[in-house]
Design a protein around this motif. Structure first.
Motif, PDB file in Angstrom:
ATOM      1  N   MET A 243       0.753  -1.043   0.014  1.00 48.64           N
ATOM      2  CA  MET A 243       0.058   0.232  -0.174  1.00 48.64           C
ATOM      3  C   MET A 243       0.979   1.228  -0.005  1.00 48.64           C
ATOM      4  N   ALA A 244       1.897   1.201   0.591  1.00 48.63           N
ATOM      5  CA  ALA A 244       2.945   2.576   0.742  1.00 48.63           C
ATOM      6  C   ALA A 244       3.403   2.694  -0.515  1.00 48.63           C
ATOM      7  N   ALA A 245       3.337   1.907  -1.662  1.00 51.87           N
ATOM      8  CA  ALA A 245       4.220   2.251  -2.758  1.00 51.87           C
ATOM      9  C   ALA A 245       3.338   3.191  -3.823  1.00 51.87           C
ATOM     10  N   ASP A 246       2.142   3.057  -3.503  1.00 47.99           N
ATOM     11  CA  ASP A 246       1.312   3.812  -4.491  1.00 47.99           C
ATOM     12  C   ASP A 246       0.857   5.348  -3.937  1.00 47.99           C
ATOM     13  N   ARG A 247       0.851   5.302  -2.525  1.00 48.95           N
ATOM     14  CA  ARG A 247       0.661   6.660  -1.965  1.00 48.95           C
ATOM     15  C   ARG A 247       1.615   7.310  -0.941  1.00 48.95           C
ATOM     16  N   LEU A 248       1.457   8.442  -0.662  1.00 45.03           N
ATOM     17  CA  LEU A 248       2.498   9.216   0.190  1.00 45.03           C
ATOM     18  C   LEU A 248       1.971   9.400   1.401  1.00 45.03           C
ATOM     19  N   ALA A 249       2.535   9.749   2.510  1.00 47.34           N
ATOM     20  CA  ALA A 249       2.114  10.007   3.852  1.00 47.34           C
ATOM     21  C   ALA A 249       2.990  11.473   4.247  1.00 47.34           C
ATOM     22  N   CYS A 250       2.226  12.191   4.847  1.00 48.22           N
ATOM     23  CA  CYS A 250       2.594  13.369   5.421  1.00 48.22           C
ATOM     24  C   CYS A 250       3.536  13.156   6.835  1.00 48.22           C
ATOM     25  N   ARG A 251       4.681  13.453   6.677  1.00 50.15           N
ATOM     26  CA  ARG A 251       5.341  13.627   7.922  1.00 50.15           C
ATOM     27  C   ARG A 251       5.001  14.295   8.984  1.00 50.15           C
ATOM     28  N   GLU A 252       4.109  15.227   9.046  1.00 52.05           N
ATOM     29  CA  GLU A 252       3.778  16.022   9.954  1.00 52.05           C
ATOM     30  C   GLU A 252       2.479  15.555  10.546  1.00 52.05           C
ATOM     31  N   CYS A 253       1.104  15.462   9.873  1.00 49.30           N
ATOM     32  CA  CYS A 253      -0.088  15.104  10.528  1.00 49.30           C
ATOM     33  C   CYS A 253      -0.374  13.416   9.939  1.00 49.30           C
ATOM     34  N   HIS A 254       0.592  12.831   9.272  1.00 45.01           N
ATOM     35  CA  HIS A 254       0.353  11.271   8.975  1.00 45.01           C
ATOM     36  C   HIS A 254      -0.715  10.948   8.125  1.00 45.01           C
ATOM     37  N   ALA A 255      -1.357  11.909   7.462  1.00 47.04           N
ATOM     38  CA  ALA A 255      -2.314  11.876   6.446  1.00 47.04           C
ATOM     39  C   ALA A 255      -1.898  11.146   5.102  1.00 47.04           C
ATOM     40  N   VAL A 256      -2.671  10.145   4.754  1.00 49.11           N
ATOM     41  CA  VAL A 256      -2.167   9.570   3.479  1.00 49.11           C
ATOM     42  C   VAL A 256      -2.761  10.301   2.345  1.00 49.11           C
ATOM     43  N   VAL A 257      -1.931  10.586   1.140  1.00 46.56           N
ATOM     44  CA  VAL A 257      -2.381  11.329  -0.025  1.00 46.56           C
ATOM     45  C   VAL A 257      -1.886  10.661  -1.196  1.00 46.56           C
ATOM     46  N   GLU A 258      -2.631  11.162  -2.110  1.00 47.43           N
ATOM     47  CA  GLU A 258      -2.133  10.583  -3.561  1.00 47.43           C
ATOM     48  C   GLU A 258      -0.788  10.926  -4.018  1.00 47.43           C
ATOM     49  N   PRO A 259       0.028  10.130  -4.817  1.00 45.53           N
ATOM     50  CA  PRO A 259       1.129  10.443  -5.220  1.00 45.53           C
ATOM     51  C   PRO A 259       1.334  11.802  -5.998  1.00 45.53           C
ATOM     52  N   ASP A 260       0.142  12.177  -6.596  1.00 47.39           N
ATOM     53  CA  ASP A 260       0.398  13.514  -7.667  1.00 47.39           C
ATOM     54  C   ASP A 260       0.143  14.680  -6.938  1.00 47.39           C
ATOM     55  N   GLU A 261      -0.062  14.399  -5.435  1.00 42.01           N
ATOM     56  CA  GLU A 261      -0.319  15.724  -4.629  1.00 42.01           C
ATOM     57  C   GLU A 261       1.168  16.347  -4.489  1.00 42.01           C
ATOM     58  N   GLN A 262       1.277  17.687  -4.039  1.00 44.61           N
ATOM     59  CA  GLN A 262       2.645  18.146  -3.790  1.00 44.61           C
ATOM     60  C   GLN A 262       2.517  18.568  -2.303  1.00 44.61           C
ATOM     61  N   THR A 263       1.338  18.864  -1.660  1.00 42.71           N
ATOM     62  CA  THR A 263       1.224  19.031  -0.510  1.00 42.71           C
ATOM     63  C   THR A 263       0.143  18.441   0.391  1.00 42.71           C
ATOM     64  N   CYS A 264       0.081  18.302   1.509  1.00 42.48           N
ATOM     65  CA  CYS A 264      -0.719  17.841   2.386  1.00 42.48           C
ATOM     66  C   CYS A 264      -2.025  18.310   2.412  1.00 42.48           C
ATOM     67  N   PRO A 265      -3.128  17.882   1.864  1.00 39.61           N
ATOM     68  CA  PRO A 265      -4.409  18.581   1.813  1.00 39.61           C
ATOM     69  C   PRO A 265      -4.875  18.879   3.450  1.00 39.61           C
ATOM     70  N   LEU A 266      -4.686  18.198   4.280  1.00 37.64           N
ATOM     71  CA  LEU A 266      -5.037  18.404   5.649  1.00 37.64           C
ATOM     72  C   LEU A 266      -4.525  19.459   6.647  1.00 37.64           C
ATOM     73  N   CYS A 267      -2.863  19.305   6.441  1.00 41.74           N
ATOM     74  CA  CYS A 267      -2.220  20.473   7.235  1.00 41.74           C
ATOM     75  C   CYS A 267      -1.450  21.364   6.330  1.00 41.74           C
ATOM     76  N   GLY A 268      -1.234  21.056   4.886  1.00 41.04           N
ATOM     77  CA  GLY A 268      -0.664  21.942   4.175  1.00 41.04           C
ATOM     78  C   GLY A 268       1.002  21.809   4.055  1.00 41.04           C
TER      79      GLY A 268
END
Length: 65
Positions: free
Chosen positions: A1-26
């Motif tokens: 699962m980790a290979a196709d998505r990214l996680a935010c180091r700040e809030c741990h939100a799982v985001v799509e790989p095409d996103e540049q910033t976390c939609p929850l914390c920025g």
């Protein structure tokens, strides 16, 4: 699962790989190096959300490196 998505180091939100910033914390500190997965629907009623300090519904990584 980790290979196709990214996680935010700040809030741990799982985001799509095409996103540049976390939609929850920025944060732009995203990583492929994460494990564990939890979906929190009602953070105000969740013991896991309280422990993780999560206050918004969403998908979260349990461990982020």
């Amino acid at each position: 699962m980790a290979a196709d998505r990214l996680a935010c180091r700040e809030c741990h939100a799982v985001v799509e790989p095409d996103e540049q910033t976390c939609p929850l914390c920025g944060s732009s500190s995203l990583t492929e190096d994460w494990s564990g997965y939890v979906i929190i629907a009602h953070p105000d009623e969740s013991e896991i959300a309280t422990e993780m300090e999560v206050d918004k519904p969403g998908k979260y990584a349990l461990k982020v490196r």
